[in-house]
Design a protein around this motif. Structure first.
Motif, PDB file in Angstrom:
ATOM      1  N   TRP A 198      33.957  86.883  34.360  1.00 26.50           N
ATOM      2  CA  TRP A 198      34.116  87.566  34.912  1.00 26.50           C
ATOM      3  C   TRP A 198      33.684  88.559  35.266  1.00 26.50           C
ATOM      4  O   TRP A 198      33.254  89.467  36.282  1.00 26.50           O
ATOM      5  CB  TRP A 198      35.821  87.425  35.269  1.00 26.50           C
ATOM      6  N   HIS A 199      33.967  89.484  33.605  1.00 26.82           N
ATOM      7  CA  HIS A 199      33.582  90.659  33.524  1.00 26.82           C
ATOM      8  C   HIS A 199      32.269  91.412  34.010  1.00 26.82           C
ATOM      9  O   HIS A 199      31.599  92.617  34.568  1.00 26.82           O
ATOM     10  CB  HIS A 199      33.705  91.143  32.700  1.00 26.82           C
ATOM     11  N   ARG A 231      33.760  91.184  38.401  1.00 21.44           N
ATOM     12  CA  ARG A 231      33.768  93.108  38.664  1.00 21.44           C
ATOM     13  C   ARG A 231      32.880  93.754  37.969  1.00 21.44           C
ATOM     14  O   ARG A 231      32.805  95.252  38.091  1.00 21.44           O
ATOM     15  CB  ARG A 231      34.971  92.753  36.973  1.00 21.44           C
ATOM     16  N   LYS A 232      31.748  93.077  37.231  1.00 25.90           N
ATOM     17  CA  LYS A 232      31.016  94.510  37.481  1.00 25.90           C
ATOM     18  C   LYS A 232      31.288  95.858  36.714  1.00 25.90           C
ATOM     19  O   LYS A 232      30.780  96.288  37.362  1.00 25.90           O
ATOM     20  CB  LYS A 232      29.796  94.232  38.416  1.00 25.90           C
ATOM     21  N   ASP A 233      32.578  96.193  35.539  1.00 31.58           N
ATOM     22  CA  ASP A 233      32.627  96.840  35.663  1.00 31.58           C
ATOM     23  C   ASP A 233      31.853  97.526  33.581  1.00 31.58           C
ATOM     24  O   ASP A 233      32.511  97.959  32.814  1.00 31.58           O
ATOM     25  CB  ASP A 233      33.957  96.784  35.025  1.00 31.58           C
ATOM     26  N   ALA A 286      36.243  85.004  31.274  1.00 27.94           N
ATOM     27  CA  ALA A 286      36.973  86.683  30.802  1.00 27.94           C
ATOM     28  C   ALA A 286      35.968  87.225  30.966  1.00 27.94           C
ATOM     29  O   ALA A 286      35.398  88.540  31.999  1.00 27.94           O
ATOM     30  CB  ALA A 286      38.103  87.074  30.267  1.00 27.94           C
ATOM     31  N   ALA A 287      34.505  86.965  29.875  1.00 27.12           N
ATOM     32  CA  ALA A 287      33.442  87.683  29.773  1.00 27.12           C
ATOM     33  C   ALA A 287      32.844  87.799  31.122  1.00 27.12           C
ATOM     34  O   ALA A 287      32.354  88.290  31.192  1.00 27.12           O
ATOM     35  CB  ALA A 287      33.052  87.615  28.256  1.00 27.12           C
ATOM     36  N   VAL A 314      32.176  95.868  30.968  1.00 29.33           N
ATOM     37  CA  VAL A 314      32.924  95.552  29.648  1.00 29.33           C
ATOM     38  C   VAL A 314      31.676  94.297  28.815  1.00 29.33           C
ATOM     39  O   VAL A 314      32.114  94.095  27.889  1.00 29.33           O
ATOM     40  CB  VAL A 314      33.952  94.076  30.300  1.00 29.33           C
TER      41      VAL A 314
END
Ligand code: HEM
Ligand code: HEM
Length: 176
Positions: A162-163, A167-169, A159-160, A171
């Protein structure tokens, strides 16, 4: 030294996170005992620290929970959508619960079997009589929970990433 804010985890939260991440991955290497009965470098150099490091994690998780509760109103919130935010929150709580139960059940195995508890050369619990229910409690839960925790950590790292990569958000950045 930076504090936790709504935008970013502070120095102490990040030190606890990354320090414990290394220690938990080290603990998971105990699974390598299943390969060639632990007759290899990992089994002979890293795994013998299992009880000491596990006990240390048991102390650190109490500090970490106290720190998280103290700062709960000024930590980064989960980004939208709400369903994924809830999932992330549930996953983080499950990690915390796992990090409390693993040392508790590990210590139960040793104390329940009458070996006592020695960490980093310090005798914390003297060897004593066997306590059957305690040994059974630890023995039944520790290993299956270890497998579950390893899966949970793998999902967490996924998940980390993927962020950070998809998703480059930001997080991932707030824990770096
Ligand atoms: C976060 C902390 C801990 C983690 C992640 C962890 C993880 C593991 C893993 C992956 C195994 C191998 C399970 C298997 O092969 O199926 C294991 C076994 C074991 N651990 Fe831990 N452990 C932790 C803490 C502790 C502590 C604090 C103690 C003792 C004080 C301990 C004592 C043991 C013992 C005696 C075994 C062998 C039990 C058996 O073979 O059934 N562990 N642990
Ligand atoms: C390479 C490994 C890891 C990476 C890249 C990573 C990344 C992250 C990131 C980016 C966050 C912040 C999430 C957010 O702000 O919503 C976070 C939080 C968290 N991580 Fe990890 N992590 C790793 C390993 C671990 C391990 C091994 C554990 C423990 C078993 C762990 C436990 C937690 C917990 C409980 C949180 C919630 C924040 C807190 O209350 O401290 N992480 N991680």
């Amino acid at each position: 030294m930076s504090r936790d804010t709504r935008e970013r985890y502070g120095t102490i939260s990040r030190l606890l996170h990354w320090g414990m991440a290394v220690l938990v991955i080290w603990q998971a290497l105990k699974l390598f005992d299943r390969i060639n009965d632990g007759e290899h470098w990992v089994g002979q150099v890293l795994v013998p620290w299992h009880v000491s490091i596990g006990t240390l994690i048991g102390v650190l998780i109490l500090v970490r929970i106290a720190w998280a509760l103290r700062n709960k109103d000024n930590r980064p919130p989960a980004p939208p959508p709400p369903m994924l935010g809830l999932l992330a929150r549930a996953g983080h709580i499950a990690l915390y619960v796992g990090l409390v139960l693993m040392p508790l059940t590990g210590i139960s195995i040793l104390v329940g079997n009458g070996y006592g508890l020695k960490a980093f050369g310090m005798q914390l619990v003297a060897p004593g009589p066997e306590i059957e229910w305690l040994a059974t409690f630890g023995g039944v839960i520790h290993s299956p929970l270890a497998w579950l925790l390893v899966l949970l950590v793998a999902g967490h790292i996924g998940a980390a990433l993927w962020h950070g990569l998809v998703r480059k958000d930001g997080v991932l950045q707030r824990m770096l």
